[in-house]
Design a protein around this motif. Structure first.
Motif, PDB file in Angstrom:
ATOM      1  N   ASN A 148      25.491 -51.283 181.510  1.00 40.20           N
ATOM      2  CA  ASN A 148      26.360 -51.706 180.084  1.00 40.20           C
ATOM      3  C   ASN A 148      26.037 -53.263 179.842  1.00 40.20           C
ATOM      4  O   ASN A 148      27.039 -53.835 179.345  1.00 40.20           O
ATOM      5  CB  ASN A 148      27.849 -51.502 180.416  1.00 40.20           C
ATOM      6  CG  ASN A 148      28.159 -49.893 180.479  1.00 40.20           C
ATOM      7  OD1 ASN A 148      27.571 -49.154 179.737  1.00 40.20           O
ATOM      8  ND2 ASN A 148      29.073 -49.529 181.150  1.00 40.20           N
ATOM      9  N   ALA A 149      25.218 -53.727 180.079  1.00 34.59           N
ATOM     10  CA  ALA A 149      24.751 -55.151 179.855  1.00 34.59           C
ATOM     11  C   ALA A 149      24.930 -55.325 178.472  1.00 34.59           C
ATOM     12  O   ALA A 149      25.381 -56.711 178.093  1.00 34.59           O
ATOM     13  CB  ALA A 149      23.497 -55.636 180.286  1.00 34.59           C
ATOM     14  N   LYS A 150      24.548 -54.715 177.339  1.00 35.60           N
ATOM     15  CA  LYS A 150      24.793 -55.068 175.970  1.00 35.60           C
ATOM     16  C   LYS A 150      26.059 -55.129 175.689  1.00 35.60           C
ATOM     17  O   LYS A 150      26.287 -56.067 174.763  1.00 35.60           O
ATOM     18  CB  LYS A 150      24.232 -53.745 175.262  1.00 35.60           C
ATOM     19  CG  LYS A 150      25.076 -52.539 175.210  1.00 35.60           C
ATOM     20  CD  LYS A 150      24.344 -51.513 174.301  1.00 35.60           C
ATOM     21  CE  LYS A 150      25.196 -50.086 174.417  1.00 35.60           C
ATOM     22  NZ  LYS A 150      26.548 -50.439 173.881  1.00 35.60           N
ATOM     23  N   ASP A 151      27.221 -54.596 176.180  1.00 36.53           N
ATOM     24  CA  ASP A 151      28.592 -54.942 176.163  1.00 36.53           C
ATOM     25  C   ASP A 151      28.998 -56.273 176.312  1.00 36.53           C
ATOM     26  O   ASP A 151      30.085 -56.750 175.962  1.00 36.53           O
ATOM     27  CB  ASP A 151      29.296 -53.962 176.898  1.00 36.53           C
ATOM     28  CG  ASP A 151      29.047 -52.472 176.418  1.00 36.53           C
ATOM     29  OD1 ASP A 151      28.855 -52.203 175.242  1.00 36.53           O
ATOM     30  OD2 ASP A 151      29.382 -51.903 177.197  1.00 36.53           O
ATOM     31  N   HIS A 152      28.037 -57.078 176.879  1.00 33.86           N
ATOM     32  CA  HIS A 152      28.711 -58.614 177.304  1.00 33.86           C
ATOM     33  C   HIS A 152      27.986 -59.551 176.461  1.00 33.86           C
ATOM     34  O   HIS A 152      27.908 -60.647 176.830  1.00 33.86           O
ATOM     35  CB  HIS A 152      28.339 -58.709 178.872  1.00 33.86           C
ATOM     36  CG  HIS A 152      29.058 -57.843 179.854  1.00 33.86           C
ATOM     37  ND1 HIS A 152      30.390 -57.764 180.046  1.00 33.86           N
ATOM     38  CD2 HIS A 152      28.360 -56.494 180.309  1.00 33.86           C
ATOM     39  CE1 HIS A 152      30.828 -56.849 180.695  1.00 33.86           C
ATOM     40  NE2 HIS A 152      29.859 -55.993 181.033  1.00 33.86           N
ATOM     41  N   ILE A 153      27.055 -59.089 175.401  1.00 32.34           N
ATOM     42  CA  ILE A 153      26.342 -59.999 174.777  1.00 32.34           C
ATOM     43  C   ILE A 153      26.580 -60.065 173.463  1.00 32.34           C
ATOM     44  O   ILE A 153      26.698 -59.068 172.862  1.00 32.34           O
ATOM     45  CB  ILE A 153      24.667 -59.652 174.769  1.00 32.34           C
ATOM     46  CG1 ILE A 153      24.202 -59.942 176.574  1.00 32.34           C
ATOM     47  CG2 ILE A 153      23.787 -60.384 174.073  1.00 32.34           C
ATOM     48  CD1 ILE A 153      24.094 -61.190 177.044  1.00 32.34           C
ATOM     49  N   ARG A 154      26.758 -61.091 172.754  1.00 34.35           N
ATOM     50  CA  ARG A 154      27.015 -61.405 171.203  1.00 34.35           C
ATOM     51  C   ARG A 154      26.189 -62.633 170.853  1.00 34.35           C
ATOM     52  O   ARG A 154      26.170 -63.375 171.679  1.00 34.35           O
ATOM     53  CB  ARG A 154      28.446 -61.463 171.076  1.00 34.35           C
ATOM     54  CG  ARG A 154      29.341 -60.277 171.514  1.00 34.35           C
ATOM     55  CD  ARG A 154      30.841 -60.590 171.086  1.00 34.35           C
ATOM     56  NE  ARG A 154      30.990 -60.934 169.632  1.00 34.35           N
ATOM     57  CZ  ARG A 154      31.630 -59.554 168.784  1.00 34.35           C
ATOM     58  NH1 ARG A 154      32.042 -58.648 169.472  1.00 34.35           N
ATOM     59  NH2 ARG A 154      31.651 -60.021 167.486  1.00 34.35           N
ATOM     60  N   ARG A 199      27.519 -58.056 167.461  1.00 32.56           N
ATOM     61  CA  ARG A 199      27.556 -57.325 168.727  1.00 32.56           C
ATOM     62  C   ARG A 199      26.255 -56.746 169.176  1.00 32.56           C
ATOM     63  O   ARG A 199      25.509 -56.334 168.137  1.00 32.56           O
ATOM     64  CB  ARG A 199      28.530 -56.351 168.745  1.00 32.56           C
ATOM     65  CG  ARG A 199      30.067 -56.682 168.688  1.00 32.56           C
ATOM     66  CD  ARG A 199      31.060 -55.493 168.274  1.00 32.56           C
ATOM     67  NE  ARG A 199      30.701 -54.901 167.154  1.00 32.56           N
ATOM     68  CZ  ARG A 199      31.700 -54.053 166.405  1.00 32.56           C
ATOM     69  NH1 ARG A 199      32.751 -54.052 167.115  1.00 32.56           N
ATOM     70  NH2 ARG A 199      31.160 -53.684 165.377  1.00 32.56           N
TER      71      ARG A 199
END
Length: 445
Positions: free
Chosen positions: A113-119, A101
């Motif tokens: 909240n872009a980081k919440d969509h990147i894995r 995550r």
């Protein structure tokens, strides 16, 4: 021999290949625990089954195995800073935890909240038996860890290492369950007792009492009768040699799906040797090597001997590359070859590597001519290829339901000629598969 298409099917391990997908359904060792010695320490590049990955131990001591490259601009995360429960890319500061995550994205506005969509790709990880294991298969089908006895005993009862090998994993594993090759590949041909003792020292517990009879039986009977018993976790492969009397000397190996094999060397009370063969690419592999004793701790003298190379355990440098390897012709000694041994190479592990590497990066099985002593090899290929083809049709490997049956032992014994292999296994281990269950000592320490 195999058809060319079957040989490719058996030896390819990348994503989307038949055997590659089979391997991904099982837990595989990917590092030794000692390679990630401390939280927030240096990350480790690893390549497994053709995939470039990164392993790191976070601030909690938890190990992550993730994609090696940052999804932002493709920078290698090995360059990153291991900090506060994550690996931070040094290019733009994106940070990822052990589950892949994105936990920080300094280049984006916080309210998006872009980081919440990147894995990034990550795999489940366990530490088991002083090794770090990863599961690289479908996310919803994570199996239990295999109950290998070496991982069930206390740490004091085992020794774990690994070695690099310059060939496909299949031919390396096939060598480990080939109980016939000892006569030529490993045995000295001088008859003096000190020579026999020297060879024995390199194959079993160096402190155990050595029976020269065992070496004599191997030398005098190069055509062991091979018996194979399938069981829930794999195959028993036994080689029986005549003793000159009414008995047979059995050397009993184990193959455990899909990458584990146990050497057929240990008499009762001696240390047991095992190996796990993990493809890096289709032309090289890591071989995890270990010794364990279910009855007592491994002594310091034994550990020192293993550090110097002993049995399936090679003498390696700080990067786990054997000191005698393909690049230096295994330091073959032609004078030694004329006077002491068939190979002229020192060390059982190195002798095995030399002949296996010499078959080529991927052995061409369309040109081989198998014989009676190759029965175990034939069964191994059949088990692996049938399981891979069944998986392609939607049937998971049956061994995944029997992880408890991985607690088996290999070994050796002398029995009457009248006993078949099933009776031999019951006499030696109490079970036709060599099953021993969790060792009694595990709960005591």
């Amino acid at each position: 021999m195999l058809r060319a298409e079957d040989n490719r099917f058996l030896t390819e391990s990348g994503p989307g290949t038949g055997v590659g997908e089979l391997l991904r359904r099982f837990w595989l060792p990917v590092l030794l625990s000692e390679e990630l010695p401390e939280p927030d320490g240096e990350p480790k590049k690893i390549t497994i089954l053709g995939e470039e990955l990164l392993a790191f131990r976070d601030s909690r001591g938890v190990v992550g195995v993730v994609d090696q490259y940052c999804p932002h601009r493709g920078a290698n995360l090995w360059l990153g800073r291991n900090e506060e429960c994550g690996i931070r890319c040094v290019y733009h500061g994106w940070k990822f935890d052990t589950d892949g995550r994105c936990v920080d994205m300094p280049t984006s506005y916080p309210d998006l909240n872009a980081k919440d969509h990147i894995r990034i790709k990550s795999y489940p990880v366990r530490e088991w038996g002083d090794m770090i294991w990863a599961y690289m298969g479908p996310a919803g089908d994570v199996p239990e860890l295999p109950a290998l006895e070496m991982a069930l005993v206390p740490p004091s009862h085992r020794y774990v290492s690994k070695k690099w090998q310059d060939c496909n994993w299949v031919q390396a594993l096939e060598g480990s369950i080939d109980t016939a090759h000892f006569t030529f590949a490993h045995l000295a041909f001088e008859k003096e007792e000190n020579e026999i003792l020297d060879i024995k020292k390199h194959f079993v517990n160096p402190l155990a009492r050595v029976s020269t009879d065992h070496m004599r039986w191997i030398a005098e009977d190069p055509r062991p009768v091979i018996k194979v018993n399938p069981h829930e976790a794999g195959l028993v492969v036994a080689g029986g040699r005549l003793t000159g009397g009414d008995n047979i000397y059995w050397r009993i190996a184990q193959f455990l799906m899909p990458v584990h094999a146990y050497a057929p060397s240990a008499m009762p009370g001696e240390n047991i040797f095992g190996q796990s063969f993990v493809p890096v690419t289709d032309t090289n592999c890591w071989i995890y090597t270990y010794a364990w004793n279910p009855e007592r701790p491994i002594t310091q003298a034994e550990r020192d001997a293993y550090d110097r190379g002993n049995g399936v355990i090679a003498e390696v440098d700080e990067d786990y590359v054997p000191l005698r390897h393909k690049g230096n012709d295994y330091l073959i000694d032609r004078k030694l070859q004329k006077t002491k041994s068939y190979t002229g190479i020192r060390g059982v592990s190195e002798q095995d590597a030399a002949v296996q590497d010499s078959q080529g990066p991927i052995a061409d099985r369309t040109k081989e001519h198998l014989g009676p002593t190759d029965l175990g090899i034939m069964h191994f290929r059949k088990v692996v290829m049938e399981a891979a083809r069944a998986l392609e049709q939607g049937t998971p490997p049956a061994q995944l339901k029997h992880q408890d049956r991985y607690a088996v032992r290999s070994g050796a014994c002398v029995t009457s000629k009248t006993k078949d292999l099933t009776a031999v296994m019951i006499e030696r281990f109490g079970d036709p598969a060599g099953f021993v269950g969790p060792p009694r000592i595990a709960a005591a320490e």
